[in-house]
Design a protein around this motif. Sequence first.
Motif, PDB file in Angstrom:
ATOM      1  N   GLN A 287       0.833  -1.203   0.000  1.00 16.03           N
ATOM      2  CA  GLN A 287       0.000   0.000   0.000  1.00 16.03           C
ATOM      3  C   GLN A 287       0.869   1.255   0.000  1.00 16.03           C
ATOM      4  N   ARG A 288       1.878   1.283   0.871  1.00 20.69           N
ATOM      5  CA  ARG A 288       2.746   2.458   0.954  1.00 20.69           C
ATOM      6  C   ARG A 288       3.590   2.622  -0.300  1.00 20.69           C
ATOM      7  N   SER A 289       4.099   1.528  -0.839  1.00 17.49           N
ATOM      8  CA  SER A 289       4.928   1.618  -2.041  1.00 17.49           C
ATOM      9  C   SER A 289       4.112   2.111  -3.230  1.00 17.49           C
ATOM     10  N   LEU A 290       2.889   1.613  -3.362  1.00 21.00           N
ATOM     11  CA  LEU A 290       2.040   2.024  -4.474  1.00 21.00           C
ATOM     12  C   LEU A 290       1.740   3.520  -4.395  1.00 21.00           C
ATOM     13  N   ALA A 291       1.504   4.003  -3.189  1.00 22.91           N
ATOM     14  CA  ALA A 291       1.206   5.425  -3.013  1.00 22.91           C
ATOM     15  C   ALA A 291       2.433   6.301  -3.250  1.00 22.91           C
ATOM     16  N   SER A 292       3.587   5.885  -2.732  1.00 23.84           N
ATOM     17  CA  SER A 292       4.780   6.719  -2.819  1.00 23.84           C
ATOM     18  C   SER A 292       5.505   6.612  -4.163  1.00 23.84           C
ATOM     19  N   ARG A 293       5.288   5.514  -4.887  1.00 23.39           N
ATOM     20  CA  ARG A 293       5.997   5.318  -6.147  1.00 23.39           C
ATOM     21  C   ARG A 293       5.130   5.592  -7.383  1.00 23.39           C
ATOM     22  N   ASP A 294       3.821   5.298  -7.270  1.00 24.64           N
ATOM     23  CA  ASP A 294       2.937   5.487  -8.420  1.00 24.64           C
ATOM     24  C   ASP A 294       1.882   6.567  -8.195  1.00 24.64           C
ATOM     25  N   GLY A 295       1.806   7.096  -6.973  1.00 20.44           N
ATOM     26  CA  GLY A 295       0.826   8.147  -6.699  1.00 20.44           C
ATOM     27  C   GLY A 295      -0.599   7.647  -6.592  1.00 20.44           C
ATOM     28  N   VAL A 296      -0.782   6.352  -6.351  1.00 16.97           N
ATOM     29  CA  VAL A 296      -2.124   5.772  -6.247  1.00 16.97           C
ATOM     30  C   VAL A 296      -2.332   5.299  -4.810  1.00 16.97           C
ATOM     31  N   PHE A 297      -3.248   5.959  -4.094  1.00 16.54           N
ATOM     32  CA  PHE A 297      -3.523   5.662  -2.685  1.00 16.54           C
ATOM     33  C   PHE A 297      -4.748   4.753  -2.607  1.00 16.54           C
ATOM     34  N   VAL A 298      -4.543   3.539  -2.121  1.00 18.42           N
ATOM     35  CA  VAL A 298      -5.638   2.577  -2.044  1.00 18.42           C
ATOM     36  C   VAL A 298      -5.819   2.114  -0.604  1.00 18.42           C
ATOM     37  N   GLU A 299      -6.995   1.591  -0.295  1.00  9.24           N
ATOM     38  CA  GLU A 299      -7.203   1.024   1.027  1.00  9.24           C
ATOM     39  C   GLU A 299      -6.415  -0.282   1.137  1.00  9.24           C
ATOM     40  N   PRO A 300      -6.163  -0.778   2.366  1.00  6.02           N
ATOM     41  CA  PRO A 300      -5.294  -1.948   2.520  1.00  6.02           C
ATOM     42  C   PRO A 300      -5.688  -3.147   1.666  1.00  6.02           C
ATOM     43  N   ALA A 301      -6.962  -3.530   1.676  1.00  3.26           N
ATOM     44  CA  ALA A 301      -7.375  -4.713   0.902  1.00  3.26           C
ATOM     45  C   ALA A 301      -7.015  -4.580  -0.566  1.00  3.26           C
ATOM     46  N   SER A 302      -7.104  -3.368  -1.088  1.00  6.35           N
ATOM     47  CA  SER A 302      -6.819  -3.135  -2.502  1.00  6.35           C
ATOM     48  C   SER A 302      -5.374  -3.435  -2.860  1.00  6.35           C
ATOM     49  N   ALA A 303      -4.499  -3.375  -1.866  1.00  7.91           N
ATOM     50  CA  ALA A 303      -3.077  -3.595  -2.119  1.00  7.91           C
ATOM     51  C   ALA A 303      -2.695  -5.069  -2.090  1.00  7.91           C
ATOM     52  N   ALA A 304      -3.653  -5.951  -1.808  1.00  8.23           N
ATOM     53  CA  ALA A 304      -3.334  -7.373  -1.707  1.00  8.23           C
ATOM     54  C   ALA A 304      -2.788  -7.926  -3.021  1.00  8.23           C
ATOM     55  N   GLY A 305      -3.369  -7.499  -4.149  1.00  8.20           N
ATOM     56  CA  GLY A 305      -2.885  -7.979  -5.438  1.00  8.20           C
ATOM     57  C   GLY A 305      -1.478  -7.507  -5.734  1.00  8.20           C
ATOM     58  N   VAL A 306      -1.183  -6.274  -5.385  1.00  8.30           N
ATOM     59  CA  VAL A 306       0.173  -5.745  -5.567  1.00  8.30           C
ATOM     60  C   VAL A 306       1.150  -6.511  -4.688  1.00  8.30           C
ATOM     61  N   ALA A 307       0.760  -6.755  -3.435  1.00 13.09           N
ATOM     62  CA  ALA A 307       1.604  -7.536  -2.525  1.00 13.09           C
ATOM     63  C   ALA A 307       1.866  -8.923  -3.102  1.00 13.09           C
ATOM     64  N   GLY A 308       0.850  -9.484  -3.739  1.00 15.97           N
ATOM     65  CA  GLY A 308       1.021 -10.800  -4.353  1.00 15.97           C
ATOM     66  C   GLY A 308       2.021 -10.790  -5.498  1.00 15.97           C
ATOM     67  N   LEU A 309       1.956  -9.767  -6.334  1.00 15.80           N
ATOM     68  CA  LEU A 309       2.932  -9.654  -7.427  1.00 15.80           C
ATOM     69  C   LEU A 309       4.357  -9.544  -6.880  1.00 15.80           C
ATOM     70  N   LEU A 310       4.519  -8.760  -5.815  1.00 17.71           N
ATOM     71  CA  LEU A 310       5.845  -8.594  -5.225  1.00 17.71           C
ATOM     72  C   LEU A 310       6.346  -9.907  -4.628  1.00 17.71           C
ATOM     73  N   LEU A 311       5.436 -10.655  -4.011  1.00 24.72           N
ATOM     74  CA  LEU A 311       5.819 -11.952  -3.440  1.00 24.72           C
ATOM     75  C   LEU A 311       6.251 -12.913  -4.545  1.00 24.72           C
ATOM     76  N   GLU A 312       5.490 -12.952  -5.624  1.00 31.18           N
ATOM     77  CA  GLU A 312       5.837 -13.862  -6.717  1.00 31.18           C
ATOM     78  C   GLU A 312       7.169 -13.490  -7.364  1.00 31.18           C
ATOM     79  N   ARG A 313       7.454 -12.200  -7.409  1.00 35.41           N
ATOM     80  CA  ARG A 313       8.751 -11.768  -7.941  1.00 35.41           C
ATOM     81  C   ARG A 313       9.874 -12.297  -7.058  1.00 35.41           C
ATOM     82  N   GLU A 314       9.695 -12.196  -5.737  1.00 31.47           N
ATOM     83  CA  GLU A 314      10.707 -12.708  -4.807  1.00 31.47           C
ATOM     84  C   GLU A 314      10.910 -14.211  -4.986  1.00 31.47           C
ATOM     85  N   GLU A 315       9.842 -14.889  -5.350  1.00 37.41           N
ATOM     86  CA  GLU A 315       9.909 -16.339  -5.523  1.00 37.41           C
ATOM     87  C   GLU A 315      10.490 -16.738  -6.892  1.00 37.41           C
TER      88      GLU A 315
END
Length: 365
Positions: A287-315
Amino acid sequence: MTQGVTQQAIGTTHQWRGVIEEFRGRLDIPDGTPTVTLREGGTPLVESGWLSELLGADVWLKVEGDNPTGSFKDRGMTVALSVAVGQGAEAVVCASTGNTSASMAAYAARARVKPLVLVPQGKIATGKLAQALIHGAQVIMVRGNFDDCLTISRGLAEHYPVALVNSVNPMRLQGQKTASFEVVDFLGDAPDVHVLPTGNAGNISAYWLGYTEALADGSATKAPVMRGWQAWGAAPLVDGAPVKNPETLASAIRIGNPASWTLAVRAAEESGGTFRKVTDDQILAAQRSLASRDGVFVEPASAAGVAGLLLEREEGADLRGRTVVVTVTGHGLKDVDTALATFTDIVDTVVDVDVEAAARAAGLE
């Protein structure tokens, strides 16, 4: 001369009319259904430079927080309320963790019908509760969770003269599927992968419905892999069984027994997709990265998909060269308390009325 040009321009400019009027021919709704609208839909698809560079993919954000009440729920609610009013309903009911109640109350006010909202006691973000109340909803708090609220709502709709407008109502999915049409219209085809948070699971079901219809009518040449992300403490679709007491800071997906379970599983299986889960810490970091890097402020649940992409990248997942759409479902102002709680100090520095002091505080000296 100028006046004539202006009038001509106005006459030829298309103003977005809302989900029903823009897509009526593609909605499976009763003939003669009236239109109860706040001109929802038509939300932007915003390129994520941050995620695109990080993943080597073409990543787009479907920013549903730009809907009238700040979440994707408006797409389905305009259709559900319109059909209910067309069928003579004078009152509507829903169970909600917040966004559904806010949306239903707004559209009920528009339609001049009574909105009745059931929410879990102490489990709703203040911003969402304020929306429901200000729009005139009668709010009943239940000593239980969302699933308990939905059970009561079903009972009220079955035994009393009120229409149920949760996503178990198929009209909700008819409205929500239009987001897929907008994605296809903008990109010129369906993406390779579509990622989104998953709570009650109506949205992933609706997107898949929209993509399959777009494929069938020739407006798309393919359908994407659907990947739904749940919170670690509320991941029934991942764990394969209902969660009795779901817990997560991402209140919009704090659901233990999704109403659209069967449809969501079908969407994942037919698309070759999956359901996975991320922790609250991963969600809040995204949520914080999306807001600070892309300028898109979303509620926590909305960031779950972004968190998932980041996790898959780590994997080590490889999305290079792929087109990826991430639905961010609700605006960050829905739940500012959770967002602010991630900061140890909200204000970095306090200075006197002094330019040099401000420059030092900002690291400009």
